[in-house]
Design a protein around this motif. Structure first.
Motif, mmCIF file in Angstrom:
data_model
loop_
_atom_site.group_PDB
_atom_site.id
_atom_site.type_symbol
_atom_site.label_atom_id
_atom_site.label_comp_id
_atom_site.label_asym_id
_atom_site.label_seq_id
_atom_site.Cartn_x
_atom_site.Cartn_y
_atom_site.Cartn_z
ATOM 1 N N ALA A 105 0.841 -1.214 0.000
ATOM 2 C CA ALA A 105 0.000 0.000 0.000
ATOM 3 C C ALA A 105 0.870 1.256 0.000
ATOM 4 C CB ALA A 105 -0.932 0.004 1.197
ATOM 5 N N ARG A 150 -5.205 9.610 -4.624
ATOM 6 C CA ARG A 150 -5.480 8.172 -4.531
ATOM 7 C C ARG A 150 -6.831 7.785 -5.099
ATOM 8 N NH1 ARG A 150 -5.986 6.760 1.811
ATOM 9 N NH2 ARG A 150 -4.310 8.236 1.932
ATOM 10 N N GLN A 151 -7.759 8.732 -5.256
ATOM 11 C CA GLN A 151 -9.066 8.415 -5.809
ATOM 12 C C GLN A 151 -8.965 7.917 -7.247
ATOM 13 O OE1 GLN A 151 -8.330 11.004 -3.958
ATOM 14 N NE2 GLN A 151 -9.782 11.009 -2.273
ATOM 15 N N ILE A 181 -7.394 5.514 -8.349
ATOM 16 C CA ILE A 181 -7.371 4.049 -8.414
ATOM 17 C C ILE A 181 -8.592 3.407 -7.765
ATOM 18 C CG2 ILE A 181 -4.873 3.903 -8.617
ATOM 19 C CD1 ILE A 181 -4.773 3.139 -5.675
ATOM 20 N N THR A 182 -9.466 4.223 -7.182
ATOM 21 C CA THR A 182 -10.681 3.662 -6.619
ATOM 22 C C THR A 182 -11.725 3.558 -7.713
ATOM 23 O OG1 THR A 182 -11.465 5.852 -5.971
ATOM 24 C CG2 THR A 182 -10.274 4.602 -4.308
ATOM 25 N N PRO A 183 -12.657 2.662 -7.682
ATOM 26 C CA PRO A 183 -12.996 1.761 -6.593
ATOM 27 C C PRO A 183 -12.221 0.447 -6.641
ATOM 28 C CG PRO A 183 -14.595 1.495 -8.330
ATOM 29 C CD PRO A 183 -13.622 2.559 -8.783
ATOM 30 N N HIS A 184 -11.291 0.305 -7.566
ATOM 31 C CA HIS A 184 -10.577 -0.960 -7.729
ATOM 32 C C HIS A 184 -9.626 -1.250 -6.566
ATOM 33 C CE1 HIS A 184 -12.272 -0.047 -11.508
ATOM 34 N NE2 HIS A 184 -11.723 -1.030 -12.146
ATOM 35 N N VAL A 185 -9.034 -0.204 -6.004
ATOM 36 C CA VAL A 185 -8.069 -0.388 -4.922
ATOM 37 C C VAL A 185 -8.383 0.616 -3.822
ATOM 38 C CG1 VAL A 185 -5.623 -0.307 -4.288
ATOM 39 C CG2 VAL A 185 -6.278 -1.115 -6.560
ATOM 40 N N GLN A 186 -8.531 0.127 -2.606
ATOM 41 C CA GLN A 186 -8.701 0.980 -1.434
ATOM 42 C C GLN A 186 -7.430 0.851 -0.604
ATOM 43 O OE1 GLN A 186 -11.413 2.934 -0.702
ATOM 44 N NE2 GLN A 186 -12.236 2.362 -2.687
ATOM 45 N N LEU A 187 -6.785 1.963 -0.309
ATOM 46 C CA LEU A 187 -5.507 1.927 0.392
ATOM 47 C C LEU A 187 -5.619 2.556 1.778
ATOM 48 C CD1 LEU A 187 -3.174 3.011 -2.522
ATOM 49 C CD2 LEU A 187 -3.496 0.722 -1.627
#
Length: 187
Positions: free
Chosen positions: A157, A171-172, A174-180
């Protein structure tokens, strides 16, 4: 001195003269003016068609250039290569953290065999402790606590969060595919 000829009257001029009763206008003059006007109209239409075709060709060239830019930016081959690199790096991190957790579990077992007590004073800079007080089971080596559990996600992460920072995006992206969740120990 030679006299220059006046321009031939237009078809509309000749028609107006005929309607006004001018008997000097001949059928040949009228036919010739009609031919000239038709010829001029066709040339104007041809120029308009040519301009429209050139404009359409320019428009299609611009659309093809846009398409080429998008396709060049897509670079799925590069994505595949980078995905392999990320996968291999993540696998190394996961394996390394798993190996460290196993080494810590083995150390706890071996320290107990050597009569190093849970939570006691370090011997040779190492001690072990059971889970408690918000701390997982693990060992402390020279003041550094190492867990008997594997947490490779924190490092992965942090690496992704650093990549987002380096790329200058939030960071948004890469969302909703990845939540960090940052580990709060980013390097």
């Amino acid at each position: 001195m030679t006299k220059t000829s006046d321009p031939a009257p237009s078809l509309n001029d000749l028609k107006a003269r005929l309607l006004a009763g001018d008997d000097t206008v001949t059928a040949e003059q009228l036919a010739r003016a009609a031919e000239v006007q038709q010829w001029e109209d066709l040339r104007r239409q041809a120029a308009e068609l040519k301009a429209a075709e050139e404009a359409e060709a320019d428009r299609l060239d611009a659309v093809r250039a846009i398409k080429a830019r998008v396709l060049a930016a897509e670079s799925l081959d590069d994505d595949q290569a980078d995905m392999r690199a990320i996968t291999e790096a993540a696998a190394r991190i996961i394996t390394r953290h798993g190996n460290r957790a196993q080494a810590v579990r083995d150390a706890i077992r071996d320290l107990a065999k050597q009569r190093v007590h849970d939570g006691g004073d370090p011997i040779e800079g190492i001690r072990w402790n059971n889970a408690g007080m918000g701390r997982p089971e693990g060992v402390t080596v020279d003041g550094r606590h190492l867990s008997a559990s594997s947490y490779p996600g924190a490092v992965i992460a942090d690496a992704i969060l650093q990549a987002l920072t380096d790329a200058g995006v939030r960071r948004q992206v890469i969302t909703p595919h990845v939540q960090l969740i940052p580990s709060n120990r980013r390097r």
